[in-house]
Design a protein around this motif. Structure first.
Motif, PDB file in Angstrom:
ATOM      1  N   CYS A   1      -1.444   3.893  -6.155  1.00 43.17           N
ATOM      2  CA  CYS A   1      -1.254   2.861  -5.531  1.00 43.17           C
ATOM      3  C   CYS A   1      -1.444   1.307  -6.219  1.00 43.17           C
ATOM      4  N   ILE A   2      -0.867   0.459  -5.715  1.00 44.31           N
ATOM      5  CA  ILE A   2      -1.057  -0.975  -6.261  1.00 44.31           C
ATOM      6  C   ILE A   2      -2.213  -1.477  -5.897  1.00 44.31           C
ATOM      7  N   ARG A   3      -3.142  -1.863  -6.407  1.00 43.12           N
ATOM      8  CA  ARG A   3      -4.521  -2.663  -5.913  1.00 43.12           C
ATOM      9  C   ARG A   3      -4.154  -3.959  -5.609  1.00 43.12           C
ATOM     10  N   ASN A   4      -4.996  -4.392  -4.790  1.00 42.23           N
ATOM     11  CA  ASN A   4      -4.756  -6.245  -4.362  1.00 42.23           C
ATOM     12  C   ASN A   4      -4.614  -7.099  -5.719  1.00 42.23           C
ATOM     13  N   SER A   5      -5.346  -6.631  -6.803  1.00 38.21           N
ATOM     14  CA  SER A   5      -5.300  -7.328  -7.772  1.00 38.21           C
ATOM     15  C   SER A   5      -3.773  -7.397  -8.657  1.00 38.21           C
ATOM     16  N   GLY A   6      -2.954  -6.355  -8.230  1.00 39.43           N
ATOM     17  CA  GLY A   6      -1.696  -6.185  -8.924  1.00 39.43           C
ATOM     18  C   GLY A   6      -1.795  -5.222  -9.835  1.00 39.43           C
ATOM     19  N   GLU A   7      -3.081  -4.470 -10.181  1.00 40.07           N
ATOM     20  CA  GLU A   7      -3.254  -3.383 -11.123  1.00 40.07           C
ATOM     21  C   GLU A   7      -2.997  -2.282 -10.483  1.00 40.07           C
ATOM     22  N   VAL A   8      -2.478  -1.176 -11.438  1.00 36.49           N
ATOM     23  CA  VAL A   8      -2.017   0.115 -10.858  1.00 36.49           C
ATOM     24  C   VAL A   8      -2.949   1.059 -11.041  1.00 36.49           C
ATOM     25  N   LEU A   9      -3.255   1.653  -9.835  1.00 31.09           N
ATOM     26  CA  LEU A   9      -4.157   2.930 -10.076  1.00 31.09           C
ATOM     27  C   LEU A   9      -3.626   4.199 -10.451  1.00 31.09           C
ATOM     28  N   LEU A  10      -3.910   4.997 -11.654  1.00 37.10           N
ATOM     29  CA  LEU A  10      -3.517   5.984 -12.361  1.00 37.10           C
ATOM     30  C   LEU A  10      -4.336   7.107 -12.167  1.00 37.10           C
ATOM     31  N   LEU A  11      -3.932   8.366 -11.822  1.00 43.08           N
ATOM     32  CA  LEU A  11      -4.565   9.500 -12.190  1.00 43.08           C
ATOM     33  C   LEU A  11      -4.195  10.468 -13.339  1.00 43.08           C
ATOM     34  N   MET A  12      -5.131  10.469 -14.362  1.00 39.84           N
ATOM     35  CA  MET A  12      -4.561  11.165 -15.391  1.00 39.84           C
ATOM     36  C   MET A  12      -5.461  12.699 -15.716  1.00 39.84           C
ATOM     37  N   ASP A  13      -4.911  13.569 -16.111  1.00 36.94           N
ATOM     38  CA  ASP A  13      -5.521  15.023 -16.410  1.00 36.94           C
ATOM     39  C   ASP A  13      -6.029  14.886 -17.614  1.00 36.94           C
ATOM     40  N   GLU A  14      -6.946  14.899 -18.034  1.00 33.55           N
ATOM     41  CA  GLU A  14      -7.690  14.934 -19.453  1.00 33.55           C
ATOM     42  C   GLU A  14      -8.357  16.120 -19.572  1.00 33.55           C
ATOM     43  N   ALA A  15      -7.737  17.276 -20.239  1.00 36.49           N
ATOM     44  CA  ALA A  15      -8.474  18.255 -20.600  1.00 36.49           C
ATOM     45  C   ALA A  15      -8.886  19.058 -19.342  1.00 36.49           C
ATOM     46  N   GLY A  16      -8.247  18.878 -18.157  1.00 38.46           N
ATOM     47  CA  GLY A  16      -8.519  19.524 -17.027  1.00 38.46           C
ATOM     48  C   GLY A  16      -9.534  18.846 -16.007  1.00 38.46           C
ATOM     49  N   ARG A  17      -9.562  17.621 -16.363  1.00 40.74           N
ATOM     50  CA  ARG A  17     -10.704  16.830 -15.595  1.00 40.74           C
ATOM     51  C   ARG A  17      -9.529  15.560 -15.064  1.00 40.74           C
ATOM     52  N   GLY A  18      -9.890  15.514 -13.722  1.00 40.35           N
ATOM     53  CA  GLY A  18      -8.990  14.248 -13.124  1.00 40.35           C
ATOM     54  C   GLY A  18      -9.778  13.047 -13.474  1.00 40.35           C
ATOM     55  N   CYS A  19      -9.183  12.104 -14.013  1.00 42.93           N
ATOM     56  CA  CYS A  19      -9.883  10.703 -14.210  1.00 42.93           C
ATOM     57  C   CYS A  19      -8.850   9.754 -13.744  1.00 42.93           C
ATOM     58  N   LEU A  20      -9.481   8.732 -13.379  1.00 46.49           N
ATOM     59  CA  LEU A  20      -8.940   7.468 -12.692  1.00 46.49           C
ATOM     60  C   LEU A  20      -8.978   6.204 -13.602  1.00 46.49           C
ATOM     61  N   TYR A  21      -7.777   5.557 -13.729  1.00 43.87           N
ATOM     62  CA  TYR A  21      -7.535   4.500 -14.691  1.00 43.87           C
ATOM     63  C   TYR A  21      -7.080   3.484 -13.694  1.00 43.87           C
ATOM     64  N   SER A  22      -7.374   2.053 -14.300  1.00 39.91           N
ATOM     65  CA  SER A  22      -6.782   0.966 -13.518  1.00 39.91           C
ATOM     66  C   SER A  22      -5.961   0.451 -14.838  1.00 39.91           C
ATOM     67  N   LEU A  23      -4.719  -0.037 -14.432  1.00 37.21           N
ATOM     68  CA  LEU A  23      -3.808  -0.629 -15.520  1.00 37.21           C
ATOM     69  C   LEU A  23      -3.851  -2.088 -15.287  1.00 37.21           C
ATOM     70  N   ASP A  24      -4.106  -2.832 -15.873  1.00 36.58           N
ATOM     71  CA  ASP A  24      -3.885  -4.263 -15.755  1.00 36.58           C
ATOM     72  C   ASP A  24      -2.614  -4.729 -16.744  1.00 36.58           C
ATOM     73  N   ILE A  25      -1.562  -4.714 -16.111  1.00 40.14           N
ATOM     74  CA  ILE A  25      -0.266  -5.016 -16.848  1.00 40.14           C
ATOM     75  C   ILE A  25      -0.353  -6.563 -17.433  1.00 40.14           C
ATOM     76  N   GLU A  26      -0.707  -7.626 -16.652  1.00 39.67           N
ATOM     77  CA  GLU A  26      -0.795  -9.004 -17.099  1.00 39.67           C
ATOM     78  C   GLU A  26      -1.618  -9.071 -18.202  1.00 39.67           C
ATOM     79  N   GLY A  27      -2.933  -8.483 -17.758  1.00 44.86           N
ATOM     80  CA  GLY A  27      -4.201  -8.652 -18.802  1.00 44.86           C
ATOM     81  C   GLY A  27      -4.052  -7.743 -19.913  1.00 44.86           C
TER      82      GLY A  27
END
Length: 405
Positions: free
Chosen positions: A341-367
């Motif tokens: 999803c897109i956060r209210n701040s404009g950051e993109v919430l991403l789910l990544m599979d790192e070695a079999g573990r689901g990890c959440l990242y927040s991508l701040d494109i402008e920052g």
């Protein structure tokens, strides 16, 4: 004491209280109960809350270690404080009806009301307000004899003051496969019935990723990633676009994609939200080539195809995710990130599979920041849904057809 206050002052004070406080206030007197459960007050409080009270990011997840049989692992819901960069856990608890914590998934949130469904065919659905703890089980929609997939969208019709669910079914194993428009039904909470849509969508099928991802809402219109075949079955030629549905007039539309996206073949194009301000349509494109590229596109002016702009790109090379514009590489990534999803701040919430573990990242494109939110447990975690939830009094004045819990 309230008898000594002018009515308009009392209303002004009550409008500033939280929904849970107001529910307690209904026990003060009959006049307070009558005032707080008045449809006009509920509507005004909803409007006041949308501009003055914080919303939480609802994250739904399922962890394989939470049950001896991973296929029976229950679904959990976490309310996160979106005003914090690391999405700290809130003190609020989301209470859903018992029995809806396994094999059920949130499909939409609107005005504090949540639509929950089960299975790929979406035959069991409920609409629930966890704050007032009332829900309604929808009558069973149409079940088809052939194999099919279904997706549902949930929203509010402000013209008719009605909550609606639209269910789109694509046939998969008969002579209609990819050659005709999907079957569409619309449920109205006001009537309590499903009905066939009189306005048919174009010939298309929903993109697999797009049918399960949160859908972008812009001015009462919901959106999905969609595609239709343009060549023979063997040449795998597709035309991609964004399918829209207006809850007020119940009509479908097409939003054009830039040519570089519209003509892709086996790639996926997912609608992930309406941007941080809720007005800019945002899509996530995963290129099926090697190396795999993942691109975020934003439509700055709704409906104007020339206003699409690619704002960010990842490259997945082997098991390394590279973000050249950030100068970072994440190792051990086994699949393309999933944009939630897109956060209210404009950051993109991403789910990544790192070695079999689901990890959440927040991508701040402008920052130019890529933040590991440190959300997740041992074992593989699936994040099934994320969207914004704000407590409300909706359904507080409804009893007919509702179940309290």
């Amino acid at each position: 004491m309230s008898d000594h206050f002018p009515q308009e002052i009392l209303i002004s004070i009550l409008l500033r209280l939280s929904p849970k406080s107001l529910i307690k206030c209904t026990c003060v007197s009959k006049s307070w109960y009558s005032l707080i459960t008045n449809p006009s007050f509920i509507s005004n409080h909803l409007h006041h809350s949308s501009t003055n009270n914080p919303s939480f990011l609802l994250i739904q997840f399922c962890n394989e270690f939470s049950h001896p049989n991973p296929s029976l692992a229950p679904v959990f819901y976490s309310l996160r404080r979106d005003n914090h960069p690391f999405l700290l856990d809130s003190a609020s608890t989301l209470f859903l009806p018992s029995g809806f914590n396994r094999e059920f998934s949130v499909m939409g949130i609107c005005n504090g009301v949540i639509c929950i469904t089960s299975g790929s065919q979406c035959l069991t659905l409920i609409i629930c307000n966890p704050c007032v703890r009332r829900y309604v089980t929808l009558p069973k929609p149409r079940d088809y004899c052939s194999l099919y997939s279904a997706s549902v969208g949930f929203g509010f019709d402000s013209v008719n003051n009605d909550y609606k669910v639209v269910r789109i079914c694509s046939m998969l194993d008969d002579d209609r496969f990819e050659l005709c428009a999907p079957e569409v039904e619309v449920y109205s909470l006001a009537t309590g019935f499903w009905r066939n849509s009189s306005n048919l969508p174009p010939v298309c099928s929903l993109c697999y990723v797009g049918s399960y991802a949160p859908h972008g809402f812009i001015n009462g219109v919901i959106h999905w990633g969609a595609k239709r075949r343009t060549g023979s079955y063997n040449d795998n030629s597709w035309y991609h676009f964004v399918l829209s549905f207006n809850f007020e007039n119940e009509t479908f539309g097409e939003v054009l994609l830039p040519q570089s996206l519209a003509s892709v073949s086996a790639d996926s194009v997912t609608v992930i939200g309406g941007g941080g301000d809720g007005k800019c349509l945002t899509v996530y494109h995963v290129n099926a080539g090697s190396p795999c590229s993942c691109n975020i596109w934003v439509m700055k002016e709704y409906g104007v195809v020339e206003s699409w702009n690619k704002v960010f790109s990842f490259d997945l090379r082997g098991f390394n995710l590279e973000a050249p514009s950030l100068g970072i590489t994440v190792a051990g990534v086994t699949a393309p990130p999933a944009a939630l999803c897109i956060r209210n701040s404009g950051e993109v919430l991403l789910l990544m599979d790192e070695a079999g573990r689901g990890c959440l990242y927040s991508l701040d494109i402008e920052g130019k920041r890529f933040i590991d939110l440190q959300i997740g447990g041992e074992g593989y975690t699936w994040y099934l849904y994320s969207g914004y939830y704000r407590e409300s009094l909706v359904f507080l004045n409804k009893a007919s057809g509702m179940v309290s819990y």
